[in-house]
Design an enzyme around this catalytic site. Structure first.
Site, PDB file in Angstrom:
ATOM      1  N   ASP A  35       0.851  -1.179   0.000  1.00  0.00           N
ATOM      2  CA  ASP A  35       0.000   0.000   0.000  1.00  0.00           C
ATOM      3  C   ASP A  35       0.894   1.238   0.000  1.00  0.00           C
ATOM      4  OD1 ASP A  35      -2.361   1.609   0.387  1.00  0.00           O
ATOM      5  OD2 ASP A  35      -1.793   1.780   2.499  1.00  0.00           O
TER       6      ASP A  35
ATOM      7  N   ASP B 174       3.368   1.266   3.445  1.00  0.00           N
ATOM      8  CA  ASP B 174       2.799   1.049   4.769  1.00  0.00           C
ATOM      9  C   ASP B 174       3.078  -0.407   5.171  1.00  0.00           C
ATOM     10  OD1 ASP B 174       1.188   0.585   6.964  1.00  0.00           O
ATOM     11  OD2 ASP B 174      -0.383   1.956   6.264  1.00  0.00           O
TER      12      ASP B 174
ATOM     13  N   ASP C 222       0.679   5.306   0.078  1.00  0.00           N
ATOM     14  CA  ASP C 222      -0.275   6.365   0.360  1.00  0.00           C
ATOM     15  C   ASP C 222       0.412   7.722   0.173  1.00  0.00           C
ATOM     16  OD1 ASP C 222      -2.122   8.081   1.406  1.00  0.00           O
ATOM     17  OD2 ASP C 222      -2.561   6.834   3.166  1.00  0.00           O
TER      18      ASP C 222
END
Ligand SMILES: [Zn+2]
Ligand SMILES: [Zn+2]
Length: 356
Positions: A95, A265, A97
């Site tokens: 992930d 992450d 972000d």
């Protein structure tokens, strides 16, 4: 959110799924996945399961959820509580972000609003309203700068997976999350049964956090020939070759590690019991599609915009100007407006507007 607005959004999403059901990307063995929904009030339902894609699709059309989630893990019994599900394995996921990556565009699209006194301002966000001390609503947007930066990090992760782990590009799917980031799903079976610790180890390798100190790296790079090194050592060596002469090797390596390593992450990668937005479904906040990114020219305010153009009348409390699909909207303040549904979603889901 009032009932009328909730109903409008639900019907809008349903209508989209009715027309574009084929855009949903179901992972293999859908009957072994945990499914979750979120409604437009943010209420979550988890531990759902469907026998097959058809049954799942029919339920999405019936419910019109604001978000549809699906586990990367496969279970013997996906509907049971977590410790009784019997975990069979999970695809590896990363992930990325935009919030974790420093850019100076925030202030052009992030803002806060106070429902109590109508105070408002740009990022950085205050803790509470500086005018009346009450809680504030925080709204984040996106632009080509921050999303482009996050995409760069995502592509870096993909390169490392290919170069250092030998993953085939065809087994890597890169998706825009529908809001401010990217998900990388890896369908390489070698990772399928890895536990949390092993996944964390991979994440720490990819972000360079498990690298030895810069001084040790420098000694290795200086004393070894190019054919003797691989992975990070080779990448760092190639990088500093171009920079040599400007400053010392240890400083170059320190700067490189500080500025250029991909930010992901870790928790998302190491947690094997998560559910993720299903590819080809709409984001609850933006109405944007979680869509596969294939080329270099991804535009976050164009490519994932799939909802109706049909104009809708809404009442807006406050909303600064924004761009979607090259069209400019706002700023709006205490007014009734008529705008395309895909733009109205931004305002309605933020709680700063209602359907008339
Ligand atoms: Zn206030
Ligand atoms: Zn931005």
């Amino acid at each position: 959110m009032d009932e009328k607005t909730k109903l409008f959004l639900r019907n809008l999403y349903k209508k989209y799924y009715f027309k574009h059901a084929q855009k949903i990307v179901f992972p293999p063995h859908i009957n072994e996945r945990e499914i979750g929904y979120m409604d437009f009030e943010g209420k979550m339902v988890r531990h759902l399961s469907f026998k097959n894609e058809g049954e799942f699709m029919a339920d999405i059309l019936k419910q019109g959820p604001a978000s549809v989630f699906c586990s990367n893990a496969r279970y013997e019994n996906p509907t049971l509580p977590m410790d009784e599900k019997v975990w069979k394995g999970a695809e590896l996921i990363f992930d990325i972000d935009a919030d974790q990556i420093e850019t100076n565009c925030r202030n052009s699209h992030d803002f806060w609003f106070c429902m109590s006194c109508s105070g408002h301002g740009r990022s950085p966000f205050p803790q509470t309203c500086p005018l009346c001390g009450k809680g504030i609503i925080k709204i984040t947007g996106r632009c080509n700068t921050c999303i482009g930066n996050a995409l760069k990090h995502a592509n870096q992760v993909i390169s490392i997976l290919k170069d250092d782990f030998g993953v085939n590009r065809s087994e890597i799917k890169l998706y825009f999350s529908g809001n401010r980031g990217f998900h990388i799903h890896i369908f390489d079976n070698r990772f399928f049964s890895l536990n949390q610790d092993a996944r964390l180890e991979i994440a720490l390798y990819i972000t360079g956090e498990s690298l030895p100190p810069p001084k040790a790296l420098a000694i290795n790079i200086i004393t070894k020939s190019n054919s003797e090194i691989s992975g990070w050592l080779k990448r760092i060596s190639n990088h500093i070759k171009n920079e040599k002469g400007r400053t010392n090797t240890v400083r170059l390596i320190t700067n490189y590690i500080h500025n250029s390593l991909p930010k992901i992450d870790h928790q998302v990668t190491s947690d094997v019991h998560r559910i993720f937005r299903l590819a080809g479904t709409l984001h609850n906040r933006t109405g944007f599609l979680k869509v596969e990114v294939t080329g270099d020219d991804f535009d976050p305010n164009y490519d994932p915009v799939v909802i109706d153009e049909e104009a809708v009348k809404i009442r807006v409390k406050y909303y600064p100007s924004f761009n979607i699909k090259g069209e400019h909207f706002g700023p709006f303040k205490e007014e009734e407006i008529k705008i395309p549904a895909y733009a109205a979603v931004q305002i309605l889901t933020s709680g700063l507007g209602e359907v008339c």
